[in-house]
Design a protein around this motif. Structure first.
Motif, PDB file in Angstrom:
ATOM      1  N   HIS A 177       0.846  -1.366  -0.179  1.00 30.11           N
ATOM      2  CA  HIS A 177       0.004   0.004   0.323  1.00 30.11           C
ATOM      3  C   HIS A 177       0.895   0.972   0.106  1.00 30.11           C
ATOM      4  O   HIS A 177       0.427   2.095  -0.549  1.00 30.11           O
ATOM      5  N   LYS A 315     -11.577  -5.579   0.482  1.00 33.96           N
ATOM      6  CA  LYS A 315     -10.883  -4.540   0.129  1.00 33.96           C
ATOM      7  C   LYS A 315      -9.247  -4.448  -0.439  1.00 33.96           C
ATOM      8  O   LYS A 315      -8.848  -4.004   0.362  1.00 33.96           O
ATOM      9  N   LEU A 318      -7.241  -1.712  -0.840  1.00 31.23           N
ATOM     10  CA  LEU A 318      -7.776   0.354  -0.245  1.00 31.23           C
ATOM     11  C   LEU A 318      -6.614  -0.012   1.182  1.00 31.23           C
ATOM     12  O   LEU A 318      -6.375  -1.034   2.206  1.00 31.23           O
ATOM     13  N   ASN A 319      -6.219   1.699   1.178  1.00 37.27           N
ATOM     14  CA  ASN A 319      -5.444   1.740   2.086  1.00 37.27           C
ATOM     15  C   ASN A 319      -5.641   2.100   3.796  1.00 37.27           C
ATOM     16  O   ASN A 319      -5.550   3.345   3.400  1.00 37.27           O
ATOM     17  N   ARG A 320      -6.153   1.441   4.286  1.00 37.22           N
ATOM     18  CA  ARG A 320      -7.029   1.731   5.663  1.00 37.22           C
ATOM     19  C   ARG A 320      -6.961   2.448   6.704  1.00 37.22           C
ATOM     20  O   ARG A 320      -7.294   2.980   7.020  1.00 37.22           O
ATOM     21  N   ALA A 324      -9.618   5.274   4.657  1.00 37.65           N
ATOM     22  CA  ALA A 324     -10.734   4.701   4.765  1.00 37.65           C
ATOM     23  C   ALA A 324     -11.117   5.474   6.268  1.00 37.65           C
ATOM     24  O   ALA A 324      -9.661   5.622   7.185  1.00 37.65           O
TER      25      ALA A 324
END
Length: 628
Positions: A177, A315, A318-320, A324
């Protein structure tokens, strides 16, 4: 006499006729000359630049030589985490294939390359099959395949190959990520970036650092110029070569030891971890799970692999940590404490009674401890016990949503954290005006109560929660979080640019407020809800837990912990750790345990396994193994 007259008349007519012919000829010559002069003027003066450009195009053929992308290192700048490996691109010059043999050659080549003839035909449409320009049909071809093609070159007229280094991500896992990945430029991207030196076939960064600093990593392509005829056929064997210049090397702020520690500590739990230096904004670790292997985007199945990742319900793309947003839960109470102290709306020594619930209107709000409640609490104990009733009362009766929103914004909630990544979330801080505009509904006291404990409409990223604690460490300053530490010359290794700390947010909160908040965060660790999972003999820490209820998962909560350590050290020596474990995981209140393990590993220079052993947390991992 009459005969003489006729003779003279005939002579005169002949003279006139001759003069007419001379005049007509002269006129034709004059008109031709004018047209010639006009054409010459037009070609040399009016259209001179255009014809000179066409002349150069016709007389020379320029082939681009791709530059190697710069390598990427962690903060120690010793071993690269992203490198280039040898690879080849196979090309076809369609006009060099004998007439009638196109299908035969491309069918044979598709066999050697392991791709369909249809894939080759897509690269070489009918309109380009008489071109003398080499067209790339496959990249990232291994040497063994090239050797096989070379052995059968007599059966493959028009087929050639060239060296094209391939991106190799040495360290993968949670770094994916951060690093992102590269891919061939699309037509849509060319339309946007056509004036930045990108051409068809360029390899560009698609996400992460690869995209954010693509201009630095790209380098400068070289060229090979040969003399050709009007049909593009080479008529000279002495090319003029301008060698390519490799892209700049990047040194990141990431410490791969801490990154690995945080990655193993989070484990296979959907969530994120952020480790940063509050005094500089340097990111030491940034973990988001699940993650992916960026090397798959260099394979022939890149499109299919991307589709799998994009359709995965967890996901993994997705870079949480930065992209996010979640309700920050009780970690938000740090902001509430600072607001109360600075506004002086309530003495920190004044107590509020918690009976385990609070009646407001026709609704009963339950504290996380129902019966008999927390009893009478001042600010210090309200924060340590994370008492919802205390902060509901504080927000509804003493602060109000306007003041809460004002201070949350000072801490960066609802604002872009400005980290050097191409995609990130700003979170959200609601106001009464926003709700009326968005939902055409009046802001209610219950909305204020929800916001007071980091619920309702309030949203924050793990990075923003880490920044919130960084402001506490720095007594009112948040430095711009960044992943780039240095830019270096790929040949000399000299530092070209070094990233300096930049103030992102600065508050005017009184200095004594910060001292009280710091002390109360330390008290929360020693006497509050996280005192057992955060117990550590090696290093003192200060922080706040958080649990935020998630509507779509009944009786499920996100687990938060944000802390800094060492508490008793100068801010230059401190680190902030923010951990989020999503509600989709089995509930185990892992965030405070994970945060303590990471702090132990950082300051004891221990691995994940050594840290859990030193803290006596082995039984937790054993219990998880049995649960799985």
């Amino acid at each position: 006499m009459y005969s003489s007259f006729r003779k003279e008349r005939h002579t005169a007519n002949s003279f006139i006729e001759k003069n007419r012919r001379v005049i007509a000829l002269t006129l034709v010559i004059a008109i031709s000359f004018v047209i010639y002069i006009h054409r010459l003027f037009s070609m040399q003066i009016v259209q001179g630049d255009s014809y000179r450009m066409q002349s150069r195009t016709i007389s020379s053929q320029v082939l681009h030589i791709p530059a190697q992308r710069g390598e990427i290192f962690d903060r120690n700048a010793t071993v690269p985490i992203v490198i280039n490996t040898d690879s080849f691109a196979v090309e076809i010059t369609p006009a060099e294939i004998p007439t009638g043999y196109y299908d035969t050659v491309t069918t044979r080549l598709s066999y050697y390359l392991g791709i369909s003839k249809f894939d080759i035909d897509k690269r070489i449409p009918s309109a380009r099959r008489k071109s003398y320009t080499a067209i790339t049909v496959k990249m990232n071809v291994p040497f063994e395949t090239i050797a096989n093609i070379a052995e059968n070159r007599t059966d493959l007229p028009g087929v050639s190959w060239s060296s094209r280094p391939m991106r190799n991500y040495v360290e993968t896992g949670s770094l994916s990520h951060i690093l992102g990945y590269v891919g061939e430029i699309t037509q849509e991207e060319i339309n946007v970036m056509y004036n930045q030196g990108y051409t068809r076939g360029s390899i560009i960064g698609k996400t992460g650092i690869e995209k954010q600093y693509d201009a630095l990593l790209q380098g400068v392509p070289g060229s090979e110029s040969r003399t050709v005829d009007v049909r593009g056929r080479i008529i000279s064997d002495a090319p003029i070569i301008t060698p390519p210049q490799m892209g700049k090397n990047l040194v990141l702020t990431i410490d791969t030891r801490i990154q690995t520690l945080a990655e193993k500590t989070l484990g296979e739990r959907v969530g994120a971890v952020v480790v940063l230096r509050p005094a500089t904004g340097e990111i030491l670790a940034l973990v988001s799970y699940p993650y992916f292997d960026p090397n798959i985007f260099s394979t022939d199945d890149a499109a299919a692999e991307y589709l799998k990742l994009a359709e995965n319900p967890d996901k993994p793309l997705l870079n949480r940590a930065v992209a996010a947003s979640y309700p920050p839960g009780s970690t938000f109470k740090i902001i509430m404490a600072a607001a109360m102290l600075n506004e002086k709306t309530l003495s920190p020594l004044e107590k509020i009674e918690c009976e385990g619930k609070l009646l407001y209107g026709n609704r009963i709000f339950h504290c996380h401890v129902h019966e008999p409640g927390h009893g009478w609490l001042d600010l210090k104990n309200g924060l340590a016990q994370s008492c919802d009733v205390y902060f509901w009362t504080l927000g509804r009766d003493y602060l109000g949503i306007d003041k809460i929103a004002k201070y949350a914004t000072l801490f960066g909630i609802g604002k872009n954290a400005a980290i050097d990544l191409p995609s990130q979330s700003s979170g959200f801080m609601p106001t009464a005006e926003w709700k009326e505009r968005r939902y055409h509904e009046r802001w209610l006291g219950g909305d204020t109560m929800s916001a007071s404990i980091g619920q309702g409409y309030v949203l924050a990223t793990p990075l923003q929660v880490a920044n919130m604690m960084a402001m506490v460490c720095n007594s009112g300053i948040i430095y711009k979080p960044h992943l780039l530490k240095e830019v270096r010359d790929p040949v000399t290794n000299d530092v070209i640019e070094e990233v300096q700390p930049q103030v992102l947010f600065r508050s005017d909160i009184a200095p004594d407020v910060w001292k009280t908040v710091q002390e109360d965060c330390r008290y929360t660790i020693t006497d509050g809800t996280p005192q057992y999972p955060m117990r550590n003999r090696l290093v003192q820490s200060a922080g706040k837990t958080g649990t935020s209820e998630v509507a779509q998962y009944k009786d499920s909560w996100h687990s938060w912990m944000v802390a800094y350590a060492p508490y008793d050290a100068p801010v230059e020596e401190q680190v902030v750790v923010a951990t989020l474990v999503e509600a989709v995981n089995d509930w185990e209140w892992w965030a405070p345990y994970a945060t303590n393990i990471i702090i132990q590993g950082i300051f004891a220079n221990q691995t994940y396994e050594e840290s859990i052993s030193a803290l006596g947390f082995n039984y937790l991992t054993q219990n998880r193994s049995r649960m799985e």
